[in-house]
Design a protein around this motif. Structure first.
Motif, PDB file in Angstrom:
ATOM      1  N   ALA A 161       0.808  -1.213   0.000  1.00 43.89           N
ATOM      2  CA  ALA A 161       0.000   0.000   0.000  1.00 43.89           C
ATOM      3  C   ALA A 161       0.845   1.268   0.000  1.00 43.89           C
ATOM      4  N   GLY A 162       0.448   2.218  -0.813  1.00 45.75           N
ATOM      5  CA  GLY A 162       1.011   3.560  -0.746  1.00 45.75           C
ATOM      6  C   GLY A 162       0.091   4.415   0.105  1.00 45.75           C
ATOM      7  N   LYS A 163       0.489   5.680   0.335  1.00 40.86           N
ATOM      8  CA  LYS A 163      -0.302   6.533   1.216  1.00 40.86           C
ATOM      9  C   LYS A 163      -1.723   6.764   0.686  1.00 40.86           C
TER      10      LYS A 163
ATOM     11  N   VAL B   5      -4.011   3.964   1.538  1.00 41.50           N
ATOM     12  CA  VAL B   5      -4.402   3.950   2.949  1.00 41.50           C
ATOM     13  C   VAL B   5      -5.565   4.904   3.177  1.00 41.50           C
ATOM     14  N   ASP B   6      -5.459   6.113   2.609  1.00 38.59           N
ATOM     15  CA  ASP B   6      -6.543   7.084   2.754  1.00 38.59           C
ATOM     16  C   ASP B   6      -7.829   6.530   2.165  1.00 38.59           C
TER      17      ASP B   6
ATOM     18  N   ALA C 125      -8.622   3.361   1.642  1.00 38.40           N
ATOM     19  CA  ALA C 125      -9.114   2.222   2.417  1.00 38.40           C
ATOM     20  C   ALA C 125      -9.809   2.677   3.688  1.00 38.40           C
ATOM     21  N   ALA C 126      -9.313   3.782   4.262  1.00 39.27           N
ATOM     22  CA  ALA C 126      -9.872   4.269   5.522  1.00 39.27           C
ATOM     23  C   ALA C 126     -11.245   4.907   5.324  1.00 39.27           C
ATOM     24  N   THR C 127     -11.518   5.353   4.112  1.00 36.69           N
ATOM     25  CA  THR C 127     -12.761   6.100   3.917  1.00 36.69           C
ATOM     26  C   THR C 127     -13.711   5.467   2.909  1.00 36.69           C
ATOM     27  N   GLY C 128     -13.316   4.401   2.237  1.00 38.07           N
ATOM     28  CA  GLY C 128     -14.197   3.821   1.223  1.00 38.07           C
ATOM     29  C   GLY C 128     -14.314   2.326   1.343  1.00 38.07           C
ATOM     30  N   ASP C 129     -15.073   1.733   0.443  1.00 42.34           N
ATOM     31  CA  ASP C 129     -15.308   0.293   0.490  1.00 42.34           C
ATOM     32  C   ASP C 129     -14.667  -0.429  -0.692  1.00 42.34           C
TER      33      ASP C 129
ATOM     34  N   ALA D 101      -9.016  -3.016   0.074  1.00 40.81           N
ATOM     35  CA  ALA D 101      -8.587  -3.502   1.391  1.00 40.81           C
ATOM     36  C   ALA D 101      -7.073  -3.619   1.348  1.00 40.81           C
ATOM     37  N   LEU D 102      -6.433  -3.382   2.471  1.00 47.51           N
ATOM     38  CA  LEU D 102      -4.983  -3.414   2.496  1.00 47.51           C
ATOM     39  C   LEU D 102      -4.493  -4.741   3.074  1.00 47.51           C
TER      40      LEU D 102
ATOM     41  N   LYS E  40      -2.183  -5.176   6.768  1.00 46.11           N
ATOM     42  CA  LYS E  40      -2.423  -3.969   7.572  1.00 46.11           C
ATOM     43  C   LYS E  40      -3.231  -4.314   8.818  1.00 46.11           C
ATOM     44  N   GLY E  41      -3.233  -3.394   9.774  1.00 50.34           N
ATOM     45  CA  GLY E  41      -3.988  -3.636  10.994  1.00 50.34           C
ATOM     46  C   GLY E  41      -3.357  -4.756  11.797  1.00 50.34           C
TER      47      GLY E  41
END
Lengths: 314, 165
Positions: B95-97, B100-101, B103-107, B110-111, B114-115
């Motif tokens: 994942a690039g930045k 990540v953005d 993935a954090a705000t949409g559907d 998936a990364l 991560k997590g």
């Protein structure tokens, strides 16, 4: 790596979301998520209108509101796998593995056949089954498909079909992701916030330590439920119902579940706090599943013979 | 029903079937399990014709009883895999930045890794050195082959419909 200002900004959002989730009444999970998102949006709008936040900061909060208003359903199968491994390791702290290769192979043959007939046959790391060396009557499933059953539980089984029912019940818990639902919502929120902070493949020290702490607490949420408090009656009913469906799909007789529960009823001693503490009484479970199944149990001789051999000495 | 109405109904149904078929052909999905098998038929008893791995992109060509007929990207032989092995999300392995953005705000994405990941597990192990992850690793190696499972079920006369109902 993100600058300190943005990290602090996201952390504040996360804390605000945690606070909101703590004080808002959740009528239901989905409605709760909706409420959190709404609260975040309203907060951001108020902030922008009053000049406390810039327009772009307000937009970011709204975006992050969506990010934090997530549920266990957002936990990917890969993350569920890592949660399950650690929950499994915790379960192994309670009871040691029972080193009997023949019996272990036997329950994996039954369990893995059953898992393929569930509604969730494919998990990130697959379904695997282990016997634990304890007289206590217990069976536990970690998220993702690691299933543990004690010798005491197997002694309540007089047939392969009864063993199948026990394993299918645990597969039911995995299928419905009951374990993940024991994780407090605030943990998922917290993990999502940390994830939003760190964008690179490797976590930095601070994020890793935060995420590990959230991870530890999530594991504790699950193991406390599994081992100490038990699932809700509704979840147990769902798992029993899944056991009937799954055993029947494979070709086992679901009466195996009733047979096992009757034997458990006989073996559960007053004062023993293992299975009785975390599960509904066998009698009430029998009352639930009996109308779902038909005539009496019939087991082919070859199946009964191999059951006797495989679990001899257990 | 008159002939005219019947013809019209047949026409409407064929348009529906045609369009739904076209819609399916364009669906791209990702493999969301560590390793999966593509089979010759929509069943776990189907012969394994190829392996797929976490993050692999596949094109869904048809679906039946919870199974998807898929063509892996860059391959010419399709196969069947259970729906639970697939996600509509694109799985980003590195994942690039921007990812990540998103993935954090949409559907949509998936990364991977991560997590809660191996890095978090390792940090946890350091804090809890007495916990037995070796046994968990051994457990994960307990995998029953298709042929062994088939043999086991046959020998025990376990087959769908073999119960009391």
């Amino acid at each position: 790596m993100m600058n300190a200002g943005r990290r602090e900004f996201l952390r504040t959002i996360g804390q605000a979301a945690l606070f909101s989730s703590g004080i808002l009444p959740f009528a239901g999970f989905l409605s709760g998520c909706k409420t959190l998102e709404t609260a975040s949006r309203i907060g951001a709008q108020v902030g922008a209108a009053t000049g406390v936040l810039t327009e772009s900061q307000a937009q970011s909060i709204q975006k992050s509101g969506r990010a934090v208003a997530r549920s266990f359903e957002e936990i990917t199968p890969e993350q569920e796998y890592y949660i399950g491994r650690t929950v499994g390791a915790r379960i192994l702290q309670k009871y040691q593995p029972y080193p009997n290769r023949r019996a272990t192979t036997y329950i994996n043959l039954i369990g893995q056949s059953l898992s393929r007939a569930s509604d969730l046959p494919e998990t990130f790391g697959g379904y695997h089954f282990l016997i634990q060396d304890s007289d206590e009557i217990n069976a536990l499933a970690a998220p993702g498909g690691l299933v543990f059953v004690t010798r005491g539980m197997l002694r309540c089984c007089r047939s392969e079909d009864a063993v199948a029912a026990v394993l299918a019940h645990e597969i039911g818990h995995v299928q419905y992701r009951h374990g993940l639902q024991a994780i407090k919502k605030s943990r998922v929120t917290s993990a999502m916030t940390t994830l939003g902070i760190e964008g690179t493949k490797t976590f930095g020290g601070q994020e890793l330590s935060e995420l590990t702490e959230t991870f530890e607490k999530s594991i504790a949420d699950i193991t406390n439920t599994l081992i100490n408090n038990g699932y809700s009656r509704a979840f147990e009913r769902q798992a029993d119902s899944a056991a009937v469906t799954i055993t029947r799909r494979v070709g086992y007789d679901p009466n195996g579940l009733v047979e096992m529960l009757k034997e458990m009823q006989r073996q559960l001693k007053p004062g023993r706090i293992d299975f009785a503490k975390t599960h509904p009484a066998p009698q009430s479970r029998i009352a639930l599943v009996e109308p779902m199944i038909g005539a009496s149990l019939w087991i082919p001789e070859a199946r009964q013979h191999r059951f006797n051999i495989a679990l001899a000495g257990v | 029903m008159s002939l005219g109405k019947r013809t019209l109904l047949a026409f409407v149904m064929s348009v529906f079937l045609l369009t739904s078929g076209v819609g399916l052909a364009a669906t791209m999905k990702s493999v969301q399990i560590k390793e999966g098998a593509l089979r010759s038929t929509p069943s776990f008893m189907g012969k394994i014709i190829a392996k797929v791995f976490y993050g692999d992109r596949v094109e869904e060509m048809a679906s039946k009883n919870g199974w998807a007929k898929v063509m892996p990207a860059g391959k010419t032989q399709p196969g069947w895999i259970h729906d639970s092995a697939l996600t509509h999300k694109k799985i980003v392995l590195t994942a690039g930045k921007g990812d990540v953005d998103q993935a954090a705000t949409g559907d949509e994405i998936a990364l991977a890794g991560k997590g809660f990941n191996d890095q978090v597990e390792n940090a946890f192990k350091e804090k809890n050195p007495k916990m037995d992850f070796k046994m968990i690793d051994q457990m994960e190696n307990m995998v029953v082959s298709d042929s062994r499972m088939r043999q086991f079920l046959q020998a025990g006369q376990v087959h769908p419909g073999g119960g009391s109902q």
